[in-house]
Design a protein around this motif. Structure first.
Motif, short mmCIF file in Angstrom:
data_model
loop_
_atom_site.label_atom_id
_atom_site.label_comp_id
_atom_site.label_asym_id
_atom_site.label_seq_id
_atom_site.Cartn_x
_atom_site.Cartn_y
_atom_site.Cartn_z
N ARG A 20 -66.80 -12.84 21.44
CA ARG A 20 -66.77 -14.24 21.86
C ARG A 20 -66.80 -15.19 20.67
N GLU A 21 -66.05 -16.30 20.81
CA GLU A 21 -66.12 -17.39 19.86
C GLU A 21 -67.05 -18.47 20.41
N ASN A 22 -67.64 -19.24 19.52
CA ASN A 22 -68.29 -20.45 19.99
C ASN A 22 -67.27 -21.57 20.04
N MET A 23 -67.69 -22.72 20.53
CA MET A 23 -66.76 -23.82 20.75
C MET A 23 -66.14 -24.31 19.43
N ILE A 24 -66.94 -24.36 18.38
CA ILE A 24 -66.43 -24.85 17.09
C ILE A 24 -65.40 -23.89 16.53
N ASP A 25 -65.68 -22.59 16.58
CA ASP A 25 -64.73 -21.60 16.08
C ASP A 25 -63.42 -21.65 16.86
N ALA A 26 -63.51 -21.78 18.18
CA ALA A 26 -62.30 -21.85 19.01
C ALA A 26 -61.50 -23.10 18.68
N THR A 27 -62.18 -24.22 18.47
CA THR A 27 -61.50 -25.46 18.14
C THR A 27 -60.77 -25.34 16.80
N LEU A 28 -61.45 -24.78 15.79
CA LEU A 28 -60.82 -24.62 14.48
C LEU A 28 -59.65 -23.66 14.53
N ARG A 29 -59.78 -22.58 15.31
CA ARG A 29 -58.66 -21.63 15.45
C ARG A 29 -57.44 -22.30 16.06
N LEU A 30 -57.66 -23.08 17.11
CA LEU A 30 -56.55 -23.79 17.73
C LEU A 30 -55.92 -24.79 16.77
N TRP A 31 -56.75 -25.50 16.03
CA TRP A 31 -56.22 -26.49 15.09
C TRP A 31 -55.34 -25.83 14.03
N ARG A 32 -55.78 -24.67 13.52
CA ARG A 32 -54.99 -23.96 12.51
C ARG A 32 -53.65 -23.51 13.07
N LYS A 33 -53.62 -23.19 14.37
CA LYS A 33 -52.37 -22.71 14.98
C LYS A 33 -51.40 -23.83 15.29
N GLY A 34 -51.90 -24.98 15.72
CA GLY A 34 -50.96 -25.99 16.19
C GLY A 34 -51.30 -27.42 15.86
N GLY A 35 -52.33 -27.63 15.04
CA GLY A 35 -52.69 -29.00 14.70
C GLY A 35 -53.19 -29.76 15.91
N PRO A 36 -53.22 -31.08 15.86
CA PRO A 36 -53.78 -31.88 16.96
C PRO A 36 -53.00 -31.77 18.26
N PHE A 37 -51.70 -31.48 18.15
CA PHE A 37 -50.87 -31.47 19.36
C PHE A 37 -51.17 -30.30 20.28
N ILE A 38 -51.75 -29.23 19.72
CA ILE A 38 -52.05 -28.07 20.56
C ILE A 38 -53.09 -28.41 21.62
N PHE A 39 -53.92 -29.41 21.36
CA PHE A 39 -54.96 -29.79 22.31
C PHE A 39 -54.41 -30.57 23.50
#
Length: 307
Positions: A255-274
């Motif tokens: 499991r990831e925590n919320m911060i790790d998941a957020t950083l992983r998503l950001w690295r994959k797609g920047g702000p638009f991935i959200f």
């Protein structure tokens, strides 16, 4: 075509019977209004989510693809996602996990309307405290159902024979609490501000429409609910993307925590991935919550006459 058989009528009937019993016990203590909120919210919530469910599946597919794709991959549009679901899974693919979701919403929406209105009464119409209490209650009830829902929606439509099988597999891999309450903290962070914006928007918009001369009475809850649903989701959508990313995988406890998941998503797609999947989510919110409030307001009036 979605039928009542797919929705598990016997289980819905059992829930409704239990709800009526609870409402009957509640009515002498808290009054007919509280019981009416409970029953009307439950029925309206289940119908609203069922009507809009295919749009929610498109949203989850887009979010799960975004969470899993490589850094150089191109995001799928809503139309491409719909075509992919039809090609790979057929119409059934749009309804993976619909039964537990409708059953959950039957409980959650009843609890939402009842807790919100009750706390509003106790606190002298304090919207923030009412939204906070309502959000926490909804997160406690909703998180296990959402975990099963997003896993089933993001997987192939025949990956699990039933929601129960999906839940059992999650528990086997990750233990009861960790399996079903993964993402609970981020769900609370989504529910509290989302509930606040949701009810504030509804009260403001529906009151403004009701004040217009010559407007039929059903227009205010329909348009107010539709706009409130859209406003609520826009306010917390990036948090929902993080929650989905944390919940979709069958990873046996990695499991990831919320911060790790957020950083992983950001690295994959920047702000638009959200914001992946926001278009079908807003379409779903408009349909779902417009339907929900239209049914809720009308059914509440009728129930208060008999309770």
């Amino acid at each position: 075509m979605l039928t009542f058989t797919h929705l598990g009528v016997s289980r819905m009937r059992l829930l409704f019977t239990s709800l009526l019993g609870s409402a009957s016990a509640l009515a002498p203590v808290a009054g007919g209004a509280a019981a009416a909120n409970l029953i009307a919210g439950s029925i309206a919530g289940a119908i609203g989510i069922g009507v809009a469910y295919p749009l929610d599946t498109v949203k989850v597919k887009m979010q799960s693809f975004a969470a899993r794709r490589g850094a150089d991959a191109v995001a799928m549009s809503p139309i491409q996602t719909v075509k992919c679901i039809l090609d790979e899974e057929g119409v059934r693919g749009f309804y993976s996990g619909v039964k537990p979701t409708m059953q959950a919403q039957f409980v959650i929406k009843g609890a939402t309307f009842l807790s919100y209105e009750s706390v509003m009464t106790l606190t002298g119409d304090n919207v923030f405290l009412s939204s906070a209490a309502c959000g926490i209650i909804c997160a406690i009830i909703n998180t296990p159902f959402e975990r099963v829902k997003v896993v089933m929606q993001s997987a192939e439509c025949d990956a699990f024979a039933s929601p129960l099988e999906c839940a059992q597999k999650l528990v086997q891999q990750d233990g009861l609490f960790n399996a079903l309450y993964r993402g609970f903290g981020v769900t609370v962070l989504r529910e509290i501000p989302g509930t606040y914006v949701y009810f504030q928007a509804y009260e403001t918009i529906s009151a403004a429409i009701s004040g217009l001369a010559g407007v039929p009475s059903w227009v205010a809850p329909l348009i107010g609910g539709a706009m409130a649903g859209a406003a609520g989701w826009i306010s917390i959508y990036p948090v929902d993307v993080v929650k989905t990313s944390m919940q979709i995988d069958l990873d046996g406890g990695n499991r990831e925590n919320m911060i790790d998941a957020t950083l992983r998503l950001w690295r994959k797609g920047g702000p638009f991935i959200f914001w992946d999947g926001i278009t079908p989510k807003l379409a779903r919110a408009v349909v779902n919550h417009g339907t929900t409030f239209l049914i809720f307001e009308n059914l509440t009036v009728e129930l208060q006459r008999v309770l």
